[in-house]
Design a protein around this motif. Structure first.
Motif, PDB file in Angstrom:
ATOM      1  N   THR A  18      69.973  35.297  40.084  1.00 46.91           N
ATOM      2  CA  THR A  18      70.027  36.645  39.501  1.00 46.91           C
ATOM      3  C   THR A  18      71.126  36.682  38.449  1.00 46.91           C
ATOM      4  O   THR A  18      72.302  36.429  38.762  1.00 46.91           O
ATOM      5  CB  THR A  18      70.263  37.718  40.581  1.00 46.91           C
ATOM      6  N   ILE A  21      69.231  35.740  47.752  1.00 47.20           N
ATOM      7  CA  ILE A  21      69.365  35.098  46.434  1.00 47.20           C
ATOM      8  C   ILE A  21      70.435  34.006  46.521  1.00 47.20           C
ATOM      9  O   ILE A  21      71.574  34.287  46.909  1.00 47.20           O
ATOM     10  CB  ILE A  21      69.765  36.141  45.357  1.00 47.20           C
ATOM     11  N   ARG A  38      63.525  24.383  40.466  1.00 44.15           N
ATOM     12  CA  ARG A  38      63.871  25.768  40.138  1.00 44.15           C
ATOM     13  C   ARG A  38      64.534  26.424  41.345  1.00 44.15           C
ATOM     14  O   ARG A  38      63.980  26.457  42.436  1.00 44.15           O
ATOM     15  CB  ARG A  38      62.601  26.539  39.785  1.00 44.15           C
ATOM     16  N   VAL A  39      65.745  26.960  41.119  1.00 42.16           N
ATOM     17  CA  VAL A  39      66.467  27.686  42.175  1.00 42.16           C
ATOM     18  C   VAL A  39      66.521  29.161  41.759  1.00 42.16           C
ATOM     19  O   VAL A  39      66.932  29.467  40.642  1.00 42.16           O
ATOM     20  CB  VAL A  39      67.905  27.124  42.342  1.00 42.16           C
ATOM     21  N   PRO A  40      66.109  30.109  42.644  1.00 47.39           N
ATOM     22  CA  PRO A  40      66.195  31.524  42.280  1.00 47.39           C
ATOM     23  C   PRO A  40      67.630  31.913  41.910  1.00 47.39           C
ATOM     24  O   PRO A  40      68.584  31.504  42.585  1.00 47.39           O
ATOM     25  CB  PRO A  40      65.738  32.254  43.551  1.00 47.39           C
ATOM     26  N   ARG A  88      68.197  23.067  45.501  1.00 49.68           N
ATOM     27  CA  ARG A  88      68.250  22.328  44.235  1.00 49.68           C
ATOM     28  C   ARG A  88      67.821  20.873  44.441  1.00 49.68           C
ATOM     29  O   ARG A  88      67.685  20.396  45.565  1.00 49.68           O
ATOM     30  CB  ARG A  88      69.662  22.391  43.629  1.00 49.68           C
ATOM     31  N   GLY A 124      65.192  32.391  37.476  1.00 44.26           N
ATOM     32  CA  GLY A 124      65.460  31.123  38.141  1.00 44.26           C
ATOM     33  C   GLY A 124      66.262  30.240  37.205  1.00 44.26           C
ATOM     34  O   GLY A 124      66.374  30.512  36.011  1.00 44.26           O
ATOM     35  N   GLN A 125      66.819  29.169  37.785  1.00 43.05           N
ATOM     36  CA  GLN A 125      67.575  28.211  36.987  1.00 43.05           C
ATOM     37  C   GLN A 125      67.224  26.821  37.495  1.00 43.05           C
ATOM     38  O   GLN A 125      67.039  26.623  38.693  1.00 43.05           O
ATOM     39  CB  GLN A 125      69.075  28.504  37.135  1.00 43.05           C
ATOM     40  N   TRP A 126      67.129  25.864  36.566  1.00 41.65           N
ATOM     41  CA  TRP A 126      66.694  24.510  36.925  1.00 41.65           C
ATOM     42  C   TRP A 126      67.886  23.621  37.211  1.00 41.65           C
ATOM     43  O   TRP A 126      68.757  23.431  36.368  1.00 41.65           O
ATOM     44  CB  TRP A 126      65.843  23.920  35.797  1.00 41.65           C
ATOM     45  N   ASP A 133      66.429  39.174  37.846  1.00 40.66           N
ATOM     46  CA  ASP A 133      65.939  38.154  38.783  1.00 40.66           C
ATOM     47  C   ASP A 133      65.143  37.109  38.020  1.00 40.66           C
ATOM     48  O   ASP A 133      64.137  37.435  37.386  1.00 40.66           O
ATOM     49  CB  ASP A 133      65.050  38.791  39.863  1.00 40.66           C
ATOM     50  N   ASP A 160      64.637  29.813  34.052  1.00 42.46           N
ATOM     51  CA  ASP A 160      63.246  30.259  34.126  1.00 42.46           C
ATOM     52  C   ASP A 160      63.348  31.715  33.707  1.00 42.46           C
ATOM     53  O   ASP A 160      63.742  32.577  34.490  1.00 42.46           O
ATOM     54  CB  ASP A 160      62.715  30.109  35.556  1.00 42.46           C
TER      55      ASP A 160
END
Length: 392
Positions: A76, A109, A72-74, A296, A65-67, A63, A179
């Motif tokens: 997995t 998610i 930042r979007v959670p 996003r 995050g991604q930018w 778990d 992240d």
């Protein structure tokens, strides 16, 4: 889905040992200390699958995050998907992935990403190519930048937490950056066998403008300086980064680093001597379409509406028609609309990440859309080439 598989969390010590043995065989000890790896990621983050009470495979969920678009979007990450060889081809891997994705959806998610050993399996459950993971190389004697505007401060002992804030500043502005999960940070600063590891702040300790983490090692064909992680926040830091690397030319033959498929760092070099050594694409899946699209960021100057018609064979809530309305850098999703852009959940991934334009996906036969929809999607999802610095 076949009913003979039983999906569960990892709990019993004998299961941990059994899963470690399967991973050892699947990844040819590529993890190095399978049980230690399981404990590093956290036993609670693994999912296993059994057939007739026999543990036959498992995977890890990270778990993080991604930018995307500066937000930042959670997300997995899925790692180490391994099935015992005698059960391969039985449908176990697909069942394991289907169960995991349903669980992620239930947990709210929005996104999931992974590095595929084979794309076919993951495409069957809705993943598609999302962005790049690239290794670059340059001969040290060709860098030829001498001017060093900033000092370099060694970081001893190396504690990854001192780099987090600088990393996040770069991540926020880098399309697709993670992240990072704590385990990714931990593994980043662990030197491999026979490696010496170094860390420097670029700039003063009080106000660093970047950092560089690297190791040095010898190979038959010469000495390598391998950059494990870097952050560069200013023009002065970029100049200092290269001049510092150039100063190693008497002992180091090659410098290797990770960057985007279109690496802007190389713009500072006097000639095009940096080469893309190898590259692969990671895959992304929109687990919850509404959340993924609403959470996003989008280009701030755009006001547009996109009418989607999505097919998702696994997660029912993602099926059907949606309107994405974008204004002031944010998106809002409502059910319904004209369904002008028709696509499988898979094909939404490379549009979402800006890896491919809607026009190119249409040429590849991956989606169908009206001219209006193609144009709106192109504007809404315009972005720099997405990439990730970390393999997981």
């Amino acid at each position: 889905m076949t009913a003979q598989f039983e999906y569960s969390t990892l709990a019993h010590p004998q299961d941990i040992q059994q899963l470690g043995t399967i991973f050892e065989q699947c990844f040819i000890s590529g993890l190095g200390g399978e049980e230690a790896y399981i404990n590093l990621l956290g036993v609670e983050n693994f999912r296993i699958i059994r057939e007739s009470e026999q543990l036959i495979g498992g995977l890890a969920t990270l778990d993080m995050g991604q930018w995307w678009g500066g937000v930042r979007v959670p997300m997995t990450g899925i790692a180490v998907v391994g099935i015992a060889p005698e059960y391969r081809g039985s449908g176990a891997a697909i069942a394991l992935m289907q169960h995991t994705l349903k669980e992620l959806y239930a947990r709210g998610i929005p996104l999931s990403a992974l590095y595929p050993a084979v794309q076919g399996l993951y495409r069957k459950v809705g993943y598609e190519q999302g962005g790049s993971w690239c290794n670059w190389e340059v001969a040290t004697n060709t860098i030829q930048l001498r001017e060093q505007p900033l000092p370099l401060q060694p970081v001893v002992p190396i504690n990854h937490e001192v780099f987090h804030e600088l990393y996040q500043q770069q991540a926020r502005l880098t399309h697709g950056y993670l992240d990072r999960h704590p385990a990714i940070w931990e593994r980043l600063i662990q030197p491999d066998e026979k490696e010496t590891f170094y860390a420097y702040f670029i700039g003063t300790k009080e106000k660093p403008e970047g950092y560089i983490l690297f190791s040095q090692y010898s190979k038959e064909d010469g000495t390598i300086l391998r950059i494990k992680d870097w952050v560069i926040l200013t023009a002065a830091a970029a100049q200092t980064f290269w001049s510092f690397l150039a100063s190693h030319r008497s002992q180091i033959a090659q410098v290797r680093w990770r960057s985007s498929a279109i690496d802007s760092l190389t713009l500072l070099l006097p000639e095009q001597t940096a080469k893309l050594k190898n590259t692969m694409r990671w895959m992304l899946r929109l687990v919850d379409v509404v959340k993924a699209l609403e959470m996003r960021g989008y280009p701030s100057g755009i006001q547009a509406e996109l009418h989607l018609d999505i097919l998702d064979n696994l997660l029912d809530a993602n099926n059907g028609k949606f309107i994405l309305s974008v204004a002031n850098g944010r998106g809002e999703v409502t059910k319904g609309g004209k369904g002008e852009l028709q696509l499988d959940i898979r094909e939404l991934a490379p549009i979402y990440t800006s890896l491919f334009t809607p026009y190119h996906l249409q040429i590849a036969g991956k989606l169908h859309g009206t001219e209006t929809a193609i144009s709106a999607a192109t504007q809404i999802f315009a972005g720099s080439s997405p990439w990730v610095a970390d393999f997981f």
